[in-house]
Scaffold this active site. Structure first.
Site, PDB file in Angstrom:
ATOM      1  NE  ARG A  62      -2.487  -1.557   3.371  1.00  0.00           N
ATOM      2  CZ  ARG A  62      -1.943  -2.855   3.812  1.00  0.00           C
ATOM      3  NH1 ARG A  62      -2.679  -3.692   2.966  1.00  0.00           N
ATOM      4  NH2 ARG A  62      -1.544  -3.324   4.874  1.00  0.00           N
ATOM      5  CD  GLU A  99      -0.874  -4.048  15.178  1.00  0.00           C
ATOM      6  OE1 GLU A  99      -0.898  -3.656  13.762  1.00  0.00           O
ATOM      7  OE2 GLU A  99      -1.594  -3.827  16.093  1.00  0.00           O
TER       8      GLU A  99
HETATM    9  P1  AMP Z   1       4.489  -1.755  11.567  1.00  0.00           P
HETATM   10  O1  AMP Z   1       5.857  -2.273  11.126  1.00  0.00           O
HETATM   11  O2  AMP Z   1       3.903  -2.449  13.010  1.00  0.00           O
HETATM   12  O3  AMP Z   1       4.590  -0.271  11.956  1.00  0.00           O
HETATM   13  O4  AMP Z   1       3.119  -2.026  10.683  1.00  0.00           O
HETATM   14  C1  AMP Z   1       2.977  -1.149   9.485  1.00  0.00           C
HETATM   15  C2  AMP Z   1       2.780  -1.980   8.400  1.00  0.00           C
HETATM   16  O5  AMP Z   1       1.700  -3.045   8.793  1.00  0.00           O
HETATM   17  C3  AMP Z   1       2.141  -1.106   7.476  1.00  0.00           C
HETATM   18  O6  AMP Z   1       2.904  -1.357   6.039  1.00  0.00           O
HETATM   19  C4  AMP Z   1       0.660  -1.390   7.309  1.00  0.00           C
HETATM   20  O7  AMP Z   1       0.320  -1.740   5.972  1.00  0.00           O
HETATM   21  C5  AMP Z   1       0.785  -2.777   8.150  1.00  0.00           C
HETATM   22  N1  AMP Z   1      -0.244  -2.716   9.341  1.00  0.00           N
HETATM   23  C6  AMP Z   1       0.062  -2.933  10.686  1.00  0.00           C
HETATM   24  N2  AMP Z   1      -0.928  -2.940  11.370  1.00  0.00           N
HETATM   25  C7  AMP Z   1      -1.806  -2.442  10.720  1.00  0.00           C
HETATM   26  C8  AMP Z   1      -3.393  -2.077  11.175  1.00  0.00           C
HETATM   27  N3  AMP Z   1      -4.013  -2.236  12.219  1.00  0.00           N
HETATM   28  N4  AMP Z   1      -4.036  -1.770  10.137  1.00  0.00           N
HETATM   29  C9  AMP Z   1      -3.761  -1.787   8.770  1.00  0.00           C
HETATM   30  N5  AMP Z   1      -2.343  -2.039   8.487  1.00  0.00           N
HETATM   31  C10 AMP Z   1      -1.704  -2.259   9.246  1.00  0.00           C
END
Ligand code: AMP
Length: 175
Positions: A62, A99
């Site tokens: 995305r 996450e």
């Molecule tokens: P992070 O590395 O934990 O900051 O996660 C970010 C990436 O995971 C982004 O590229 C988002 O597309 C996806 N992502 C993580 N958590 C979510 C969420 N709750 N809703 C949508 N996309 C998420």
């Protein structure tokens, strides 16, 4: 109606995706709506106009959708960061925690030149693992991080702390 409240109408909460306990922020409705998509790109790009950004880095998948039009508006190049095994040429990689799980990201070795001013764009800032892996990738190639642009920030996960001292801008913040 403000542009931001218009955007909020096009974010869909999907509970327990991709696994139990995650409230997934689905922004496909925002991309599908012409006015919302244009407003999101404009609001993300306009504060960065004239800042001398050389390249915008977008994270698969995305981050490509939001990063590429921001790059176009800024008159900057666009750099792809992809999941392991997708890029065809010489690359460097970084492994990070999500996450929900772990993953490895890759960038072409010639995607960022030493001294390039790089904006990192993605849809959601959650834990900050993805974005901090991008810092490692850019810095390993000698690039300089100008800052981050997210559509959505899940502030309760404190991802922003991992990105300090780089500036972080998010259009929508959930506390
Ligand atoms: P992070 O590395 O934990 O900051 O996660 C970010 C990436 O995971 C982004 O590229 C988002 O597309 C996806 N992502 C993580 N958590 C979510 C969420 N709750 N809703 C949508 N996309 C998420």
């Amino acid at each position: 109606m403000s542009d931001i409240s218009h955007l909020l109408e096009h974010i869909r909460d999907v509970p327990d995706f991709p696994k139990e306990g995650i409230l997934f922020k689905d922004i496909t409705p925002m991309f599908q709506n012409a006015e919302a998509f244009q407003a999101a790109v404009d609001m993300a790009a306009e504060p960065l106009m004239g800042e001398g950004i050389d390249v915008v880095l977008g994270v698969e998948a995305r981050g490509f959708i939001i990063g590429a039009p921001i790059a176009y508006k800024l008159g900057a190049g666009f750099v792809l960061v992809r999941k392991a095994g997708k890029l065809p040429w010489e690359k460097t990689q970084a492994t990070y925690e999500l996450e929900y799980g772990t993953d490895t990201l890759e960038i072409h070795k010639d995607a960022v030149a030493p001294g390039d001013k790089v904006l990192i764009a993605d849809d959601v800032l959650a834990t900050g693992g993805t974005a901090s892996a991008c810092i490692s990738l850019v810095e390993s190639l000698g690039g300089s991080i100008h800052g981050f642009s997210f559509l959505i920030e899940l502030a309760f996960l404190n991802g922003r702390d991992k990105l300090a001292p780089h500036p972080v801008r998010s259009l929508i913040t959930y506390d």
